[in-house]
Design an enzyme around this catalytic site. Sequence first.
Site, PDB file in Angstrom:
ATOM      1  NE  ARG A  46       6.795-111.200  43.621  1.00 12.69           N
ATOM      2  CZ  ARG A  46       7.944-111.560  44.215  1.00 12.69           C
ATOM      3  NH1 ARG A  46       7.981-111.755  45.527  1.00 12.69           N
ATOM      4  NH2 ARG A  46       9.041-111.711  43.517  1.00 12.69           N
ATOM      5  CE1 TYR A  98     -19.277-112.834  42.573  1.00  8.78           C
ATOM      6  CE2 TYR A  98     -17.071-113.398  43.325  1.00  8.78           C
ATOM      7  CZ  TYR A  98     -17.931-112.974  42.321  1.00  8.78           C
ATOM      8  OH  TYR A  98     -17.430-112.685  41.074  1.00  8.78           O
ATOM      9  CG  ASP A 170     -16.731-111.592  51.681  1.00  2.00           C
ATOM     10  OD1 ASP A 170     -16.800-110.344  51.734  1.00  2.00           O
ATOM     11  OD2 ASP A 170     -16.682-112.228  50.607  1.00  2.00           O
ATOM     12  CE  LYS A 195     -18.016-106.457  43.760  1.00  7.27           C
ATOM     13  NZ  LYS A 195     -16.828-107.261  43.815  1.00  7.27           N
TER      14      LYS A 195
HETATM   15  O1  P1T Z   1     -14.487-109.409  42.367  1.00  8.57           O
HETATM   16  P1  P1T Z   1     -13.450-109.490  43.450  1.00  8.57           P
HETATM   17  O2  P1T Z   1     -12.873-108.169  43.850  1.00  8.57           O
HETATM   18  O3  P1T Z   1     -12.415-110.537  43.190  1.00  8.57           O
HETATM   19  O4  P1T Z   1     -14.221-109.949  44.798  1.00  8.57           O
HETATM   20  C1  P1T Z   1     -14.861-111.176  44.907  1.00  8.57           C
HETATM   21  C2  P1T Z   1     -16.002-111.083  45.883  1.00  8.57           C
HETATM   22  C3  P1T Z   1     -15.831-111.574  47.170  1.00  8.57           C
HETATM   23  N1  P1T Z   1     -16.812-111.501  48.105  1.00  8.57           N
HETATM   24  C4  P1T Z   1     -18.004-110.950  47.811  1.00  8.57           C
HETATM   25  C5  P1T Z   1     -19.071-110.908  48.856  1.00  8.57           C
HETATM   26  C6  P1T Z   1     -18.240-110.431  46.524  1.00  8.57           C
HETATM   27  O5  P1T Z   1     -19.447-109.893  46.278  1.00  8.57           O
HETATM   28  C7  P1T Z   1     -17.227-110.510  45.534  1.00  8.57           C
HETATM   29  C8  P1T Z   1     -17.449-110.030  44.152  1.00  8.57           C
HETATM   30  N2  P1T Z   1     -18.795-109.905  43.812  1.00  8.57           N
HETATM   31  C9  P1T Z   1     -19.271-109.489  42.590  1.00  8.57           C
HETATM   32  C10 P1T Z   1     -18.502-109.191  41.537  1.00  8.57           C
HETATM   33  C11 P1T Z   1     -20.743-109.394  42.526  1.00  8.57           C
HETATM   34  O6  P1T Z   1     -21.287-108.740  41.614  1.00  8.57           O
HETATM   35  O7  P1T Z   1     -21.401-109.946  43.417  1.00  8.57           O
END
Ligand code: P1T
Length: 381
Positions: A46, A98, A170, A195
């Site tokens: 962890r 998001y 972000d 992503k």
């Molecule tokens: O899904 P996760 O890895 O927890 O990330 C969240 C997140 C944070 N910031 C942005 C700009 C994002 O697009 C996302 C996740 N977005 C999607 C799952 C989507 O389809 O837009």
Amino acid sequence: MKFNTKTIHGNQEHDPSTGAVMPPIYQTSTYAQSSPGVHKGYEYSRTANPTRTAVENAFASIENGKFGLAFGSGLAAIDCVMKLLSPGDEVISTNDLYGGSYRIFTKIFENYGIKFHFIGMENADKIEDFVSEKTKLIWVETPTNPMMNIIDIDAVSAVAKKHQILLAVDNTFATPYLQNPLNLGADIVMHSATKYLGGHSDVVMGALVVNDAVLADKLYFIQNACGAVCGPMDSFLVLRGIKTLHVRMQRHCENGKAVAEYLANHPKIEKVYWPGFKSHPNHEIAKKQMKDFGGMVSFVTKGNSIKDAFKILENLKLFTLAESLGGVESLSGHPASMTHASIPKAEREKTGVVDSLIRLSVGIEDIEDLLADLDQALSLV
Ligand code: P1T
């Protein structure tokens, strides 16, 4: 070292025990100690794991930062940043973002006494109207998800610095291939590594990168104390993804441009949201802070009909209808009912996230096939 070399070699070393070129997947929870507290730098996974260290070092390298942290998801990374705050603190955030980020802010952290102001930041001067001595963090998404608004990071950073407020960006949509927020004055850069960094739709992960050692220590403390870390297999996969980030992004940008232009010239399309158009309100800022315009494109058809939007989404074949973005394969999405469903309708419509909006994550397939797919789906409405 330049960017393309960094994606492959940045802060990486061959495995010290075997010379393995890729770091092994250290699938272990714990590490032998020769005497209490005497160990080889790792105690418990962890706290730290060598495969995770490798990807954290890669994150730091590609974002031109000193310290990288990896988490079990993008939201876990956001959670870690928010835990820097205390009850009574205030955050100013972009109003288009998001849906999951909006949800964790309003449904989790507001309950802990943190107040959020969601505002349009296309004009950075507007931010000052919301600054008080309680403001501790500015949260910026750029390009925004899904409206592709562009925020001038440099200008927001000037406001943040003037009032000694932390600025977090972000950078999920742009990736460090296109823009490096730390170089533009941000204190924290955050990614959903799920992503483009992972790039193959096979892993969920989050990242933070910072330059300041005191801030890094606070974040490492929260990461370890709260424990939202990623496992070694996922760390390996994202590290592997990062090595081709630059070649993938180049093609994402080429295909994104071709799709945006195709849609803009299509008689059935009302509006296309893509920062590469000269007519985009912040095109000049996009040109200034980004190397290219990315692979994300949103649009609405003429008549703004949700029925037409669903018909297109149901009939696209190469663009798979699915949550997420940034993988090699093209995806389509309906923000109002999928990624942004947790934002109340009235709120999301203020920023343009109407029921007829379609979002595309343009992949790296042959562009002729992608355009033919859009052509056949649009011919049905
Ligand atoms: O899904 P996760 O890895 O927890 O990330 C969240 C997140 C944070 N910031 C942005 C700009 C994002 O697009 C996302 C996740 N977005 C999607 C799952 C989507 O389809 O837009």
